[in-house]
Every structure is written in C-alpha cells, then in structure tokens.
Design a protein around this motif. Structure first.
Motif, PDB file in Angstrom:
ATOM      1  N   GLY A 141       0.797  -1.219   0.000  1.00 45.76           N
ATOM      2  CA  GLY A 141       0.000   0.000   0.000  1.00 45.76           C
ATOM      3  C   GLY A 141       0.828   1.267   0.000  1.00 45.76           C
ATOM      4  O   GLY A 141       0.265   2.373  -0.014  1.00 45.76           O
ATOM      5  N   THR A 142       2.162   1.134  -0.008  1.00 46.32           N
ATOM      6  CA  THR A 142       3.028   2.325   0.004  1.00 46.32           C
ATOM      7  C   THR A 142       3.443   2.745  -1.396  1.00 46.32           C
ATOM      8  O   THR A 142       4.059   3.808  -1.566  1.00 46.32           O
ATOM      9  N   GLY A 143       3.157   1.916  -2.404  1.00 47.86           N
ATOM     10  CA  GLY A 143       3.617   2.198  -3.754  1.00 47.86           C
ATOM     11  C   GLY A 143       4.920   1.503  -4.089  1.00 47.86           C
ATOM     12  O   GLY A 143       5.441   1.652  -5.202  1.00 47.86           O
ATOM     13  N   ALA A 144       5.455   0.713  -3.145  1.00 47.20           N
ATOM     14  CA  ALA A 144       6.735   0.037  -3.383  1.00 47.20           C
ATOM     15  C   ALA A 144       6.627  -0.955  -4.534  1.00 47.20           C
ATOM     16  O   ALA A 144       7.509  -1.016  -5.399  1.00 47.20           O
ATOM     17  N   ALA A 145       5.555  -1.743  -4.562  1.00 44.24           N
ATOM     18  CA  ALA A 145       5.394  -2.726  -5.636  1.00 44.24           C
ATOM     19  C   ALA A 145       5.258  -2.039  -6.986  1.00 44.24           C
ATOM     20  O   ALA A 145       5.859  -2.462  -7.985  1.00 44.24           O
ATOM     21  N   ASP A 146       4.480  -0.961  -7.044  1.00 47.82           N
ATOM     22  CA  ASP A 146       4.331  -0.209  -8.293  1.00 47.82           C
ATOM     23  C   ASP A 146       5.679   0.310  -8.778  1.00 47.82           C
ATOM     24  O   ASP A 146       5.996   0.241  -9.976  1.00 47.82           O
ATOM     25  N   GLN A 167       4.172 -15.666 -13.496  1.00 43.73           N
ATOM     26  CA  GLN A 167       3.243 -16.709 -13.058  1.00 43.73           C
ATOM     27  C   GLN A 167       2.953 -16.511 -11.574  1.00 43.73           C
ATOM     28  O   GLN A 167       3.869 -16.375 -10.767  1.00 43.73           O
ATOM     29  N   THR A 168       1.680 -16.460 -11.256  1.00 42.96           N
ATOM     30  CA  THR A 168       1.241 -16.291  -9.886  1.00 42.96           C
ATOM     31  C   THR A 168       0.163 -17.329  -9.604  1.00 42.96           C
ATOM     32  O   THR A 168      -0.109 -18.207 -10.420  1.00 42.96           O
ATOM     33  N   ALA A 169      -0.433 -17.249  -8.443  1.00 47.24           N
ATOM     34  CA  ALA A 169      -1.536 -18.148  -8.103  1.00 47.24           C
ATOM     35  C   ALA A 169      -2.853 -17.442  -8.385  1.00 47.24           C
ATOM     36  O   ALA A 169      -3.038 -16.287  -7.984  1.00 47.24           O
ATOM     37  N   SER A 170      -3.750 -18.117  -9.082  1.00 45.88           N
ATOM     38  CA  SER A 170      -5.040 -17.480  -9.379  1.00 45.88           C
ATOM     39  C   SER A 170      -5.800 -17.176  -8.103  1.00 45.88           C
ATOM     40  O   SER A 170      -6.614 -16.248  -8.057  1.00 45.88           O
ATOM     41  N   GLU A 171      -5.534 -17.943  -7.037  1.00 45.08           N
ATOM     42  CA  GLU A 171      -6.176 -17.688  -5.740  1.00 45.08           C
ATOM     43  C   GLU A 171      -5.646 -16.420  -5.061  1.00 45.08           C
ATOM     44  O   GLU A 171      -6.271 -15.894  -4.136  1.00 45.08           O
ATOM     45  N   ASN A 172      -4.487 -15.946  -5.498  1.00 46.69           N
ATOM     46  CA  ASN A 172      -3.915 -14.725  -4.935  1.00 46.69           C
ATOM     47  C   ASN A 172      -4.526 -13.524  -5.666  1.00 46.69           C
ATOM     48  O   ASN A 172      -3.900 -12.879  -6.508  1.00 46.69           O
ATOM     49  N   THR A 173      -5.764 -13.241  -5.340  1.00 41.95           N
ATOM     50  CA  THR A 173      -6.511 -12.220  -6.077  1.00 41.95           C
ATOM     51  C   THR A 173      -5.890 -10.826  -5.945  1.00 41.95           C
ATOM     52  O   THR A 173      -5.976 -10.022  -6.878  1.00 41.95           O
ATOM     53  N   PHE A 179      -1.146  -7.015 -10.886  1.00 41.47           N
ATOM     54  CA  PHE A 179      -0.518  -7.236 -12.190  1.00 41.47           C
ATOM     55  C   PHE A 179      -1.403  -6.723 -13.330  1.00 41.47           C
ATOM     56  O   PHE A 179      -0.897  -6.181 -14.317  1.00 41.47           O
ATOM     57  N   THR A 180      -2.702  -6.868 -13.172  1.00 42.90           N
ATOM     58  CA  THR A 180      -3.628  -6.337 -14.182  1.00 42.90           C
ATOM     59  C   THR A 180      -3.503  -4.821 -14.271  1.00 42.90           C
ATOM     60  O   THR A 180      -3.463  -4.242 -15.371  1.00 42.90           O
ATOM     61  N   ARG A 181      -3.414  -4.192 -13.126  1.00 41.07           N
ATOM     62  CA  ARG A 181      -3.272  -2.731 -13.106  1.00 41.07           C
ATOM     63  C   ARG A 181      -1.961  -2.286 -13.752  1.00 41.07           C
ATOM     64  O   ARG A 181      -1.886  -1.194 -14.334  1.00 41.07           O
ATOM     65  N   MET A 182      -0.926  -3.128 -13.676  1.00 44.10           N
ATOM     66  CA  MET A 182       0.363  -2.797 -14.264  1.00 44.10           C
ATOM     67  C   MET A 182       0.439  -3.140 -15.748  1.00 44.10           C
ATOM     68  O   MET A 182       1.482  -2.957 -16.384  1.00 44.10           O
ATOM     69  N   GLY A 183      -0.658  -3.650 -16.313  1.00 48.17           N
ATOM     70  CA  GLY A 183      -0.702  -3.874 -17.747  1.00 48.17           C
ATOM     71  C   GLY A 183      -0.590  -5.309 -18.200  1.00 48.17           C
ATOM     72  O   GLY A 183      -0.566  -5.587 -19.405  1.00 48.17           O
TER      73      GLY A 183
END
Length: 212
Positions: A141-146, A167-173, A179-183
């Motif tokens: 939530g700090t923007g670090a991942a972005d 590749q991630t887990a589909s359960e990890n919503t 990742f969707t937000r990042m394109g």
C-alpha cells in the motif's frame, strides 16, 4: 523510498527479506525450506543478473524486491534449478519438503491419467522476459510494488524486449489485481500446481503476459 538495483552488500539483508516477504500469500513458502527455495528463485538472479534485480528501500531498510530476467536463456531453467536444489539440500529426506514432493508426484500422476494440463514454465518468444516480485507486509500500500514494477518494465523498454510474462496463483486475487493494473493480462489455462496447498485446498497457476 528508494528503488535501485542490488549490490553485493545487500546479500544478507535480501536473503532475510526473501524469507518473510511473501507472508500471507498462497505461495508464502512452497515446501517450508527457505534456503532451498532461495536457491531457485533468488540466488541465480543475484549471481547472474544483478542489473535486473531491483530492491525497494524504505526508511533505510529493504522492504521489497523484484527479480527479473530479460530472456529465459540467460538462466538455467526452473526445472534445472529445482533439481539442483533438491539434490544439494537433500530435500527428499527432509520431512516437510519430502511430503511436498511426494504429493507433487501423486498430483502429476493423477493429472497425466486424467489428461489434465499441469503447471509449468512458459517458453514463448513473444514474452521472453519474466519476473518474481515480493513486498513485505509493512510496505504494502506504500507504492513500493508499483515502483519496483515500473523500474523493471522501463528496463525492458530500454532493452527493446518484445514482452514479459509472470506466473502467480489465481487464488492470490490481490496479486492478480496488481498485475492487471500494471498492464499484464491472463494467458492460457490455470492448471493446478503439483504439491501445493493453501488452507487445505489446491492452488492454481495463473500465467500473465505484458507487451510494451
């Protein structure tokens, strides 16, 4: 916050972060032996691709990292790295890992009998790059991942890469939304990952791809 590539002096702090950064996710620990897991998903990137390994530093301490690979040919395959780790760390005689790999073998056998797809690496020239990213709880939530992802995607653009997959887990919503937000967009089926369980349930692999 500072985003930068890794240095040799970061080795110990990065290893400590590796053991705690995935806390709470379905793939927090694959078989309960962080040293061997790091030998597959961290150490090869540190040794072979330090210019593609980014860290997020918040208030002077490391809080997240991204291991990137511009082209899969630059690293031994995941299967090769896993085989080496199993042998080097004698995982088949360690109770926790042995249970995981025994369960994985049974899962794979069942999938073969039922002719079901199984989780595995993506080898496609449209998306030759790949990444792994982890941010510890205090930094979410700090923007670090972005910021880590932006640094990596900027590097791929500079290199002229045609695309990247993860590749991630589909359960990890939460991760899928990020990742969707990042394109990134979903690609292919979501097969069960042999051996892996979360809260007693099967975990499924979600492949996602990105192109500049």
């Amino acid at each position: 916050m500072e985003i930068r590539t890794v240095t040799e002096q970061d080795r110990d702090e990065l290893r400590a972060l590796f053991t705690r950064a995935g806390e709470g996710s379905p793939t927090e620990s694959l078989w309960g032996h962080p040293e061997s897991e790091a030998a597959i998903y961290l150490d090869p990137y540190f040794e072979l691709l330090p210019d593609s390994l980014f860290v997020a530093v918040i208030d002077g301490s490391m809080a997240g990292y991204l291991t990137g690979c511009p082209d899969g040919s630059l690293l031994p395959s995941e299967n090769e790295r896993m085989s080496r780790a199993i042998s080097r760390h004698r995982l088949v005689v360690r109770p926790g890992p042995a249970r995981f790999f025994g369960r994985a073998m049974l899962d794979s056998m069942r999938a073969a009998i039922r002719r079901e797809p199984t989780a595995g690496e993506l080898d496609d020239p449209r998306w030759p790059a790949h990444l792994h990213i982890n941010v510890e709880l205090r930094a979410r939530g700090t923007g670090a991942a972005d910021a880590l992802m932006t640094a990596w995607l900027d590097r791929l653009r500079e290199l002229g890469s045609p695309g990247c997959h993860l590749q991630t887990a589909s359960e990890n919503t939460r991760a899928v939304r990020f990742f969707t937000r990042m394109g990134f967009v979903p690609h292919g089926p979501t097969p069960a990952i042999p051996g892996l369980r979360h809260a007693g349930k099967r975990v499924h692999q979600q492949t996602m791809v990105w192109a500049p």
